[in-house]
Motif scaffolding. Structure first.
Motif, PDB file in Angstrom:
ATOM      1  N   ASP A 280       0.904  -8.785   3.245  1.00  0.00           N
ATOM      2  CA  ASP A 280       1.737  -9.468   4.121  1.00  0.00           C
ATOM      3  C   ASP A 280       1.032 -10.105   4.964  1.00  0.00           C
ATOM      4  OD1 ASP A 280       0.930  -7.567   5.803  1.00  0.00           O
ATOM      5  OD2 ASP A 280       2.709  -6.402   6.076  1.00  0.00           O
ATOM      6  N   TRP A 321       5.720 -11.757  -0.101  1.00  0.00           N
ATOM      7  CA  TRP A 321       6.302 -11.276   1.240  1.00  0.00           C
ATOM      8  C   TRP A 321       6.851 -12.287   1.936  1.00  0.00           C
ATOM      9  CZ3 TRP A 321       6.184  -6.420   2.483  1.00  0.00           C
ATOM     10  CH2 TRP A 321       4.887  -5.567   1.777  1.00  0.00           C
ATOM     11  N   ASP A 326       8.350  -9.363   8.449  1.00  0.00           N
ATOM     12  CA  ASP A 326       7.207  -9.135   7.507  1.00  0.00           C
ATOM     13  C   ASP A 326       7.341  -8.089   6.355  1.00  0.00           C
ATOM     14  OD1 ASP A 326       6.529  -7.474   9.102  1.00  0.00           O
ATOM     15  OD2 ASP A 326       4.606  -8.160   9.507  1.00  0.00           O
ATOM     16  N   LEU A 329      10.465  -7.793   1.142  1.00  0.00           N
ATOM     17  CA  LEU A 329       9.710  -8.510  -0.200  1.00  0.00           C
ATOM     18  C   LEU A 329      10.463  -9.251  -0.930  1.00  0.00           C
ATOM     19  CD1 LEU A 329       6.845  -7.971  -1.405  1.00  0.00           C
ATOM     20  CD2 LEU A 329       7.545  -6.137  -2.657  1.00  0.00           C
ATOM     21  N   THR A 343      10.943  -2.853   2.621  1.00  0.00           N
ATOM     22  CA  THR A 343       9.910  -1.968   2.278  1.00  0.00           C
ATOM     23  C   THR A 343       9.793  -0.717   2.953  1.00  0.00           C
ATOM     24  OG1 THR A 343       8.183  -3.075   3.649  1.00  0.00           O
ATOM     25  CG2 THR A 343       8.456  -3.542   1.394  1.00  0.00           C
TER      26      THR A 343
END
Length: 607
Positions: A280, A321, A326, A329, A343
């Protein structure tokens, strides 16, 4: 040295097993497990230190560092003592920051209770005694730098590098001892010849016993040795001269080479060939996708740990990403859907459907601003991520569309015009500010889009066959591409279709990738993920190979690519790579057809 020790341990185990010495083998394994030097494996030593910190075991942490000091650091010249002391100070500060971040204030107080007398006379600790008594130290200007990820990364890399170079030079210590003992023997023998002359026969006997490189020498001064005889009363364990450390570093390629390979770890949670493997934007997480549609989200600093596992009923073909935030996904499927997955919360935020006639989401790219993303959708005839030997490839370029979606409203903003006709886009990449988008397609054409006006700026025929991977250069005046024709080409984006450089790469760097098995089974995988990645300054490129990643220096003109470093470590072809740079440490990811992902930590040698 760590790898040599590990190989020696394996050979000893094999010998003991062959001889049937099971009791001795058990004793060996027990002693290896208790080995504080961890077989000179730097990563294992740092893991041990980190385990003590995670367990708030201050006594064990102090004792272990003391052992390293007595066993290793004391052998160095005095000039290196300040470095050792600074590392020790940083280690204890790293421990204190962990106690504060985990809200274990009693452990913070315990540290100063146990260490207070020792530290109170040191100026570098003067301000730290107030740490247990202030709120939000991460916002205090004195302590805030130590609560940043950058400081933690810098400390861990510095410690890693120091231990690595030390182990590289350890054989100098033993060689120095050997030379000194040998020199002393020669001194005594030659002194005996000078002070106690004997008969010619006896002289011939003594002369015969001398080592070959001393025979026929009239004076001791003619003997060429690397070290002077040790003065009387000196310590048994000599210091390592800095000149010898320099010589070893040059011999090991640590000075002239641009990178030092500090360590290599393996992530082995996948059970089938990898398609994509990406770090990422913050360099904290990795997302990897295999051909069975299993996605693993994992971290590697300070230790490797799986954060999430995503299972999909439908096949997954692409991932990317998001840039802001960040932790998100983007996942593209083979049934015309794109999912946005959180995530941290471990759940889907939304799922959108693309047009029915174009169900295969081949590529995703998120704008640096995070407000939009592009999605490449292709028809059913698109290339497969894993083909069996002998499978027929489509002759005509596959049909496809390139779409722009708004991330917040989850609505399609527009469809790009793909002249000379609708074609499947295999790879996409934004420049640093999102004003330009470069794409590589199944028809071998590279297209450059102006994202301020959402129109094509230029396009040119780049490869015979499909374009597999495309990226902007560091200065963004050129783009690089790898195609089905096996060529690695640099293109000038200010002059459409003009090659700036063309490099030759072996076939195992460009695909298709072949994995052979038992009974003649062969699996062929067409490239899906990124085939090359650049370092932080764009001067070096990481590529795939059959045994691991290869790093080249990019040279202009006829000199072409210069091989710099082979990362190795793989038993199956590497099919995708990524390179994350943070501080002075670079992390190279290489993923292969057997599902193994190697994480190689590099230290850049600054000239």
């Amino acid at each position: 040295m760590g790898s040599a020790v590990e190989r020696t341990d394996d050979m000893v185990r094999e010998y003991l097993t062959f001889r049937g010495f099971t009791s001795t083998l058990k004793l060996l394994d027990a002693e290896i497990k208790a080995d504080k030097e961890k077989g000179f494996r730097v990563d294992k030593i740092i893991d041990q230190l980190h385990q003590f910190i995670q367990a708030y075991d201050l006594s064990a942490l102090k004792e272990y560092w003391g052992y390293l000091d007595r066993r290793l650091f004391c052998r160095l010249e005095d000039v290196y003592r300040p470095t050792v002391n600074k590392l020790r100070t940083s280690l204890f500060r790293y421990y204190l920051v962990h106690t504060v971040q985990s809200n274990r204030i009693e452990k913070t107080q315990e540290f100063f209770h146990k260490q207070g007398l020792e530290l109170q006379g040191h100026a570098e600790w003067r301000d730290w005694f107030i740490l247990p008594f202030i709120q939000s130290p991460e916002q205090n200007p004195v302590f805030s730098p130590y609560f940043t990820r950058q400081w933690a990364d810098t400390f861990l890399v510095s410690l890693h590098n120091f231990l690595s170079v030390l182990f590289q030079c350890m054989h100098i210590l033993f060689r120095t001892i050997s030379l000194q003992e040998e020199n002393e023997q020669l001194r005594q023998m030659l002194f005996a010849l000078q002070v106690e002359p004997r008969m010619k026969k006896d002289e011939e006997i003594v002369h015969h016993k001398l080592p070959p490189y001393v025979q026929n020498m009239d004076r001791l001064g003619d003997t060429d040795t690397d070290t002077e005889p040790q003065p009387e009363g000196a310590a048994d364990t000599p210091d390592v001269p800095s000149s010898q450390v320099q010589a070893v570093a040059e011999g090991a390629g640590l000075v002239e080479q641009p990178f030092i390979k500090l360590s290599q770890e393996e992530y082995g949670e996948h059970h089938s060939s990898i398609m994509h493997c990406r770090v990422d934007c913050s360099g904290r997480r990795v997302a990897s996708l295999d051909v069975d549609g299993v996605i693993k989200v994992w971290s590697f600093n300070p230790m490797m740990q799986t954060k999430a596992t995503i299972m999909s009923k439908s096949p997954l073909l692409s991932l990317e990403w998001a840039t802001k935030p960040d932790r998100l996904l983007l996942l593209g499927s083979g049934v015309g859907t794109v999912r946005l997955y959180d995530t941290e919360a471990k759940k889907n935020l939304y799922e959108l459907a693309v047009e029915e006639g174009y169900p295969r989401i081949l590529s995703l790219a998120c704008s640096p601003s995070g407000t939009s993303f592009v999605c490449s959708a292709a028809a059913h005839a698109a290339r497969s991520g894993s083909l069996l030997e002998g499978a027929n490839r489509p002759v005509a370029p596959v049909l496809g569309k390139l779409l722009l979606w708004d991330t917040k409203t989850v609505k399609q903003q527009l469809q790009f015009s793909l002249e000379p006709g609708p074609v499947a886009i295999n790879c996409t990449a934004f420049n640093h500010n999102g004003n330009l988008l470069v794409t590589g397609a199944a028809d071998g054409v590279i297209r450059l889009f102006d994202m301020q006006h959402y129109e094509s700026a230029m396009s040119w025929k780049a490869h015979d066959g499909e374009v597999y991977s495309v990226e902007f250069s560091y200065d963004e005046n050129t783009v690089f591409s790898i195609g089905e024709d096996g060529k690695f080409i640099q293109w000038n984006i200010h002059r459409s279709g003009v090659k700036q450089s063309e490099y030759s790469l072996p076939q195992d760097a460009t695909g298709p990738f072949v994995l052979s098995g038992y009974s003649g089974y062969r699996q062929v995988q067409v490239p899906r993920g990124r085939l090359f990645a650049f370092d932080s300054e764009g001067q070096h490129v990481l590529t795939c190979s059959s045994t691991g990643g290869l790093i080249y220096r990019l040279n202009e003109g006829e000199s072409g690519l210069e091989s710099i470093l082979s990362l190795g470590g793989h038993k199956a072809p590497v099919v995708t790579v990524d390179w994350c740079s943070a501080v002075d440490c670079g992390t190279c990811l290489t993923a292969s057809m057997d599902g193994k992902i190697k994480l190689s930590t590099l230290l850049a040698q600054k000239s």
